[in-house]
Structure formats: structure tokens, C-alpha cells
Design a protein around this motif. Structure first.
Motif, PDB file in Angstrom:
ATOM      1  N   TYR A   1      -7.097   0.463   0.433  1.00 11.96           N
ATOM      2  CA  TYR A   1      -5.885  -0.150  -0.140  1.00 11.96           C
ATOM      3  C   TYR A   1      -5.119   0.897  -0.952  1.00 11.96           C
ATOM      4  CZ  TYR A   1      -8.201  -4.526   1.064  1.00 11.96           C
ATOM      5  OH  TYR A   1      -8.834  -5.537   1.738  1.00 11.96           O
ATOM      6  N   ALA A   2      -3.805   0.671  -1.033  1.00 12.12           N
ATOM      7  CA  ALA A   2      -2.940   1.575  -1.806  1.00 12.12           C
ATOM      8  C   ALA A   2      -2.145   0.754  -2.819  1.00 12.12           C
ATOM      9  CB  ALA A   2      -2.000   2.343  -0.888  1.00 12.12           C
ATOM     10  N   TYR A   3      -1.990   1.304  -4.020  1.00 11.75           N
ATOM     11  CA  TYR A   3      -1.259   0.656  -5.114  1.00 11.75           C
ATOM     12  C   TYR A   3       0.020   1.462  -5.358  1.00 11.75           C
ATOM     13  CZ  TYR A   3      -5.834  -1.491  -5.914  1.00 11.75           C
ATOM     14  OH  TYR A   3      -7.022  -2.166  -5.756  1.00 11.75           O
ATOM     15  N   TRP A   4       1.151   0.752  -5.349  1.00  3.77           N
ATOM     16  CA  TRP A   4       2.449   1.414  -5.463  1.00  3.77           C
ATOM     17  C   TRP A   4       3.236   0.853  -6.652  1.00  3.77           C
ATOM     18  CZ3 TRP A   4       3.170   5.181  -1.761  1.00  3.77           C
ATOM     19  CH2 TRP A   4       2.336   5.109  -0.632  1.00  3.77           C
ATOM     20  N   ASP A   5       3.924   1.756  -7.335  1.00  5.01           N
ATOM     21  CA  ASP A   5       4.843   1.338  -8.393  1.00  5.01           C
ATOM     22  C   ASP A   5       6.249   1.220  -7.798  1.00  5.01           C
ATOM     23  OD1 ASP A   5       5.720   1.033 -11.309  1.00  5.01           O
ATOM     24  OD2 ASP A   5       6.913   2.761 -10.660  1.00  5.01           O
TER      25      ASP A   5
ATOM     26  N   ILE B   1       6.452  -3.455 -11.674  1.00  7.47           N
ATOM     27  CA  ILE B   1       5.970  -4.114 -10.456  1.00  7.47           C
ATOM     28  C   ILE B   1       4.979  -3.194  -9.759  1.00  7.47           C
ATOM     29  CG2 ILE B   1       6.623  -5.135  -8.253  1.00  7.47           C
ATOM     30  CD1 ILE B   1       9.429  -5.552  -9.414  1.00  7.47           C
ATOM     31  N   THR B   2       3.802  -3.728  -9.487  1.00  9.38           N
ATOM     32  CA  THR B   2       2.772  -3.012  -8.721  1.00  9.38           C
ATOM     33  C   THR B   2       2.571  -3.742  -7.393  1.00  9.38           C
ATOM     34  OG1 THR B   2       1.653  -2.286 -10.736  1.00  9.38           O
ATOM     35  CG2 THR B   2       0.398  -2.180  -8.681  1.00  9.38           C
ATOM     36  N   TYR B   3       2.707  -2.994  -6.295  1.00  8.73           N
ATOM     37  CA  TYR B   3       2.608  -3.565  -4.955  1.00  8.73           C
ATOM     38  C   TYR B   3       1.344  -3.022  -4.286  1.00  8.73           C
ATOM     39  CZ  TYR B   3       3.659  -4.000   0.050  1.00  8.73           C
ATOM     40  OH  TYR B   3       3.581  -4.251   1.392  1.00  8.73           O
ATOM     41  N   VAL B   4       0.572  -3.910  -3.671  1.00  9.93           N
ATOM     42  CA  VAL B   4      -0.688  -3.524  -3.012  1.00  9.93           C
ATOM     43  C   VAL B   4      -0.559  -3.786  -1.508  1.00  9.93           C
ATOM     44  CG1 VAL B   4      -3.179  -3.865  -2.903  1.00  9.93           C
ATOM     45  CG2 VAL B   4      -1.980  -4.160  -5.076  1.00  9.93           C
ATOM     46  N   ASN B   5      -0.815  -2.753  -0.692  1.00  9.27           N
ATOM     47  CA  ASN B   5      -0.884  -2.964   0.757  1.00  9.27           C
ATOM     48  C   ASN B   5      -2.134  -2.292   1.309  1.00  9.27           C
ATOM     49  OD1 ASN B   5      -0.230  -0.287   0.589  1.00  9.27           O
ATOM     50  ND2 ASN B   5       1.335  -0.344   2.177  1.00  9.27           N
ATOM     51  N   GLU B   6      -2.443  -2.606   2.538  1.00  9.74           N
ATOM     52  CA  GLU B   6      -3.690  -2.144   3.158  1.00  9.74           C
ATOM     53  C   GLU B   6      -3.434  -0.894   3.980  1.00  9.74           C
ATOM     54  OE1 GLU B   6      -7.485  -4.159   5.498  1.00  9.74           O
ATOM     55  OE2 GLU B   6      -5.500  -5.116   5.544  1.00  9.74           O
TER      56      GLU B   6
ATOM     57  N   TRP C   1       0.305  -8.918  -4.156  1.00 11.32           N
ATOM     58  CA  TRP C   1      -0.650  -8.683  -3.059  1.00 11.32           C
ATOM     59  C   TRP C   1       0.126  -8.825  -1.750  1.00 11.32           C
ATOM     60  CZ3 TRP C   1      -5.500  -6.908  -2.843  1.00 11.32           C
ATOM     61  CH2 TRP C   1      -6.226  -7.083  -1.660  1.00 11.32           C
ATOM     62  N   GLY C   2       0.494  -7.663  -1.185  1.00 14.53           N
ATOM     63  CA  GLY C   2       1.379  -7.679  -0.024  1.00 14.53           C
ATOM     64  C   GLY C   2       0.771  -7.072   1.211  1.00 14.53           C
ATOM     65  N   VAL C   3      -0.487  -7.367   1.463  1.00 13.53           N
ATOM     66  CA  VAL C   3      -1.156  -6.837   2.657  1.00 13.53           C
ATOM     67  C   VAL C   3      -0.462  -7.378   3.908  1.00 13.53           C
ATOM     68  CG1 VAL C   3      -3.331  -6.759   3.932  1.00 13.53           C
ATOM     69  CG2 VAL C   3      -3.337  -6.605   1.431  1.00 13.53           C
TER      70      VAL C   3
END
Length: 541
Positions: free
Chosen positions: A120-124, A110-115, A87-89
Motif C-alpha cells: 500500500y502507498a500513502y499520499w498527501d 488529506i491522506t489518500y491510501v491506494n494499493e 481508503w481509496g483502493v
């Protein structure tokens, strides 16, 4: 009615699953919450008892998250076993994964979440090798806008080998073994290993694994910068510091090796295995000549029994003769006492004649005749002597049976001519040499095997003249000596036979013998360092 029943059953299953999940959470068996600002041990949280795949959710805005990710990188937790969700907002992904996080490779999940502005967007996130300064590859998985999930790409596809199988010319660190001096550059190593012929100091399985590595290079589009090692294994003095190719791979100084390694129990904790196919098989090769008939099946009638067995037989027959004579003496004394008790003077005077009926030499001749199945005459009268003679006939029957069958079998068989074991090679008049490969030198230096020790003392200790083949040589140089006879060469058999077929005719090939046993036959492992980020992707390929 059927649809209603199925639906109700599914509802009950979901209720049960929810209750089980809450029960596991209450006893910290399903979900474990860790405060990063307090003391914790990552190895005690992510242990071998974590069955199947484990998800790790990290609030990257916590102050201890960078230390957590660095520890996870050092201890190789970014792999197929753990699915990381960060959770990297309000945080940049580059700040979470700086270049000093070495272990973020193609096996990372690794799944990275930012705002974003509206959700929100989910990134691999993965890399082809951060330790090689490869950049992070960030791909959109999905967006969450107004409570609506919009999937851009399937996460299983993004984390698959098909998607991550393009290394874009990345240069991996390689290692190989060429037992030659002044081989220091990558160009020299590539030139030697890529030739269609095998150079001196290069093992056959090195060439084989180099070709396999070529398949991986074509499949994943990477290059390799090799470093050379003169040998495979060894220790620095009495320390645990590994030398050779195994030391390079174990210390993670190479990403892949163009070589196989022997199976050893202690190596499973230090290396990953990605492939097994090369059968390592070595043997002594020599041409049979008449002076090498160590089994003696064609004329030496003493060979069915070893020297120890012949000695045992002689001692046994000697013991039979001595016991027989002792029985005669005892019977004589008993008879004399009986005569004395009856006070028959005339019989007493003749008792020596009755007691000493035959001489010791005659007893020995009778024992030898019984051993040769010639019968016995006259038959003994005393019961104890009869039991002795019966035992003697039984013993001679068993030994005679085995002896005659061995002689006949040897006369009918010609496949066992010549030495057939390492010890017989050592005892034979054959001069021996070995292929000039490093593992022989390690074997002679470190092995405690008695057969090898005897071989070194008898065959390798004396000096050799200039017209003789040296102890370590090449197969092409050894073939003329093999053809002439009186010489044995130890090498991988897969190397020898193609060369031998060019120089030997059909009759000479029939005279060729093969003796294994000096080194064990086994399937070699293609190894990477333990928990390598390339293990899964290379093994699958």
C-alpha cells in the motif's frame, strides 16, 4: 531498579489508556461510526465540540463517499482542524476530487491510501486552489510492504507552510477600493496603488495593505487579478445583500483584499482576520486664529460656566431673594399678631415700620453682595433667615472657587485655544471640507449621530462658490486654505502632516490644531472570507 519502575509505570499507563479508549468507544465519545448509505448530517458529526484535531476516516469505495466529500468541500471541512484519511483502493484520486470540489487548498490535510503491486502507498493531497483550476498536488508519504512501513517524507513537512508555500505563479482573485470613476481593469488598479504618491480617492490604509499584499506575493509566488469597488460597505435597500468590498469578500468573489476593514461585532461571523497593524486615525486640522477662541480663556469671563449654569445661578439667587422677603413678611405678621394680643396700641401703630425694614430692592442687593463675597450688614436676627444666609454664602463660596480657578487656569494655559470638539467645530466660523474618500459619504448617509447631523445641517447643506474649496477635496488642494486660516480639513492625519511640513513654517505649524472624534480611532483588520483556505498560511506568513 529505577529503569524497571519506569517501564512498569509506562505499561500501566498504556493499559489505562487502552481501557479509557474502549470505554469512550462504547459510549460513542471517542470514535463515531457513520454509515454513508444511511441518512446523516455532517455538521452534527463534525461540530465545534470536537476538541483539538479530529481525524476522519472514509472508505472511499462506498457509494456515498463522493457526496460526503462534496459536502465537506462546500462547508469548509478540509482545513487544519480535520485530518482526512481516505481508503481509496482501486480508485483514482482524480475521481475522488473532481474540479467541482472547490475547497481543497493549501490548508487541506488529506491522506489518500491506494494499493500497489506489493503493498500500500500513502499520499498527501492538497492544492493551491481548486476553485482557480489549480491541479492536485500528490506527494508520497510512505509505503507499507510486507508489514514494513517505509517513510518517504515526514507528513508534518508535507503539510507545512515551507513545503506548500510555492504557488508557482497562480493568479488569485483580488479586490480593492478606489473611489474614482472608470477604474475597471487590473492594470489601472495596479498602476494607481503601486505609485509612490497617493491619488485622490485612495485611502492611506489601502496603500499600506497593498504593500503587505506585495510581501505575500513575493513570499508565495502568486499574482493577483484585482477588481475595483467604489466603497467598503453598505446594503442593497432594506435587504441583507452586502455591497462594496465587504460584499465581494463575504461572497467569496475574492481570495484576498488590498484593504483593511473596521472592527464590527457582526463581521466576526462573516470574515477571517489575518493581520492587524494599521491604526486608523482621522481628525479635523485647522490653523488657530484669534477669532476662534471658543473657550474664551483669554478675555471672555463668562466662559467658565455654560449658559445653563449661569441661568441656574440667576434662578437660585432669585429664589434666595424671594424666600428672604417671604421670611420677612412672615416675621412681620407674627410680630403684628403678638402686638395685637398684648393690646398695645402704640406699638401696633409702629409695627409696619418694624416689619418692613428694608425694601425688596435692598434684599436683592444684599443677596448679590453675599454672592460676591462682600459680607452682610446688618446681620439678620431671625434664625430662619440666618440659615438662609448661611446657605447662600456656602453656595457662593463653591461657585466662586470654581469660577476663579477656571479663569486663572485659562489665563495661564494657551494649549486649548480654538475649538477642541466636533460640536465646537460646528459652532465655529470655520469652513470645513473632507478628503475625497468613500467612507465619508457612507458616514454622512447612514450615521444617526446627532453631532454629525448638526454638522451636516450647519456646515455642508449650503452651496459653495467657485473660489471656495468643495466639500470633498484632496489634501494638496486643502493645504493653502489651511495655511490662510478660517478653514478645517478632515482626513487621515498620516496623510496630512507630510504635505503640511512642505508648506508650513515653524510658527504656522505651532498654530495648527487637531480635533478628533468624528470617526473612532481603531486598528483595522485585514480580512478574508470566512473559513478561507488561505487564512492559516497567510496569517502565519
Amino acid at each position: 531498579m529505577c529503569k524497571f519502575t519506569i517501564k512498569a509505570f509506562i505499561i500501566y499507563l498504556l493499559i489505562d489508556f487502552k481501557e479509557i479508549s474502549f470505554a469512550l468507544m462504547r459510549i460513542n465519545q471517542f470514535v463515531s461510526v457513520v454509515n454513508l448509505n444511511q441518512s446523516y448530517s455532517l455538521t452534527s458529526i463534525l461540530t465545534r465540540e470536537n476538541y483539538a484535531r479530529t481525524s476522519v476516516l472514509v472508505n472511499a469505495r462506498c457509494s456515498g463517499s463522493s457526496e460526503l466529500l462534496f459536502e465537506a468541500s462546500e462547508k469548509r471541512y478540509f482545513n487544519k482542524t480535520y485530518q482526512w484519511f481516505l481508503w481509496g483502493v482501486d480508485l483514482e484520486v482524480q475521481s475522488l476530487f473532481p474540479l467541482n470540489l472547490n475547497y481543497v487548498g493549501p490548508n487541506a490535510q488529506i491522506t489518500y491510501v491506494n494499493e500497489t503491486t506489493d503493498g500500500y502507498a500513502y499520499w498527501d493531497i492538497h492544492s493551491k486552489g481548486r476553485h482557480l483550476k489549480s491541479h492536485l498536488e500528490i506527494n508520497l508519504i510512505a509505503t507499507l510492504i510486507n508489514d514494513t512501513l517505509n517513510i518517504a517524507c515526514d507528513i508534518f513537512h508535507l503539510q507545512s507552510i515551507d513545503f506548500r508555500g510555492q504557488f508557482n505563479g497562480l493568479t488569485l482573485r483580488g479586490a480593492s477600493v478606489i473611489d474614482k470613476e472608470d477604474i475597471i481593469s487590473n492594470e489601472q488598479i495596479e498602476s494607481i496603488l503601486s505609485r509612490p504618491t497617493k491619488d485622490a480617492g485612495v485611502a492611506a490604509f489601502i496603500k499600506y495593505h497593498y504593500e503587505l499584499l506585495g510581501l505575500l506575493r513575493e513570499r508565495f509566488n502568486f499574482t493577483v487579478n484585482f477588481r475595483n469597488s467604489r466603497g467598503w460597505a453598505g446594503r442593497l435597500g432594506n435587504t441583507t445583500f452586502r455591497l462594496g468590498l465587504l460584499g465581494i469578500v463575504m461572497r467569496n468573489e475574492a481570495d484576498i483584499a488590498a484593504s483593511g476593514a473596521f472592527n464590527r461585532i457582526n463581521r466576526f461571523a462573516e470574515f477571517d482576520t489575518i493581520h492587524q497593524s494599521w491604526k486608523f486615525e482621522t481628525a479635523f486640522l485647522y490653523r488657530y486664529t484669534s477669532d476662534l477662541d471658543t473657550h474664551g480663556k483669554s478675555g471672555n469671563f463668562l466662559s467658565p460656566f455654560s449658559d445653563r449654569v449661569w441661568l441656574f445661578c440667576l434662578l437660585t439667587l432669585g429664589a434666595f431673594s424671594i424666600i428672604w422677603v417671604l421670611f420677612e413678611i412672615i416675621d412681620c405678621k407674627i410680630l403684628r399678631r403678638r402686638v395685637n394680643s398684648q393690646k398695645l396700641e402704640h406699638l401696633n401703630q409702629k409695627s409696619p415700620v418694624i416689619c418692613i425694614k428694608t425694601t425688596c430692592i435692598e434684599r436683592i442687593l444684599q443677596t448679590f453682595g453675599a454672592c460676591c463675597q462682600q459680607g452682610l450688614d446688618p446681620n439678620p436676627v431671625d434664625r430662619s433667615v440666618r440659615f438662609l444666609v448661611m446657605t447662600l454664602f456656602l453656595f457662593s463660596l463653591v461657585m466662586y472657587n470654581y469660577y476663579t480657578s477656571s479663569v486663572v487656569g485659562g489665563l495661564l494655559s494657551s494649549s486649548d485655544q480654538g475649538p477642541s470638539t466636533v460640536d465646537e467645530i460646528t459652532a465655529s466660523p470655520l469652513k470645513i471640507s473632507f478628503e475625497d474618500i468613500g467612507y465619508y459619504k457612507v458616514l454622512f448617509r447612514e450615521s444617526q449621530n446627532r453631532s454629525i447631523t448638526r454638522l451636516i445641517e450647519k456646515k455642508l447643506s449650503s452651496s459653495r462658490s467657485l473660489n471656495e474649496l468643495p466639500i470633498f477635496s484632496h489634501i494638496e488642494d486643502a493645504v493653502p486654505y489651511l495655511k490662510a486660516g478660517g478653514f478645517a480639513f478632515h482626513c487621515e492625519v498620516v496623510d496630512a502632516y507630510p504635505v503640511i511640513s512642505e508648506y508650513f513654517d515653524a510658527n504656522e505649524i505651532c498654530d495648527l490644531r487637531e480635533v478628533s472624534g468624528l470617526m473612532e480611532v481603531e486598528i483595522l483588520n485585514w480580512i478574508l472570507h470566512k473559513n478561507s483556505q488561505y487564512t492559516e498560511i497567510f496569517k502565519t506568513a
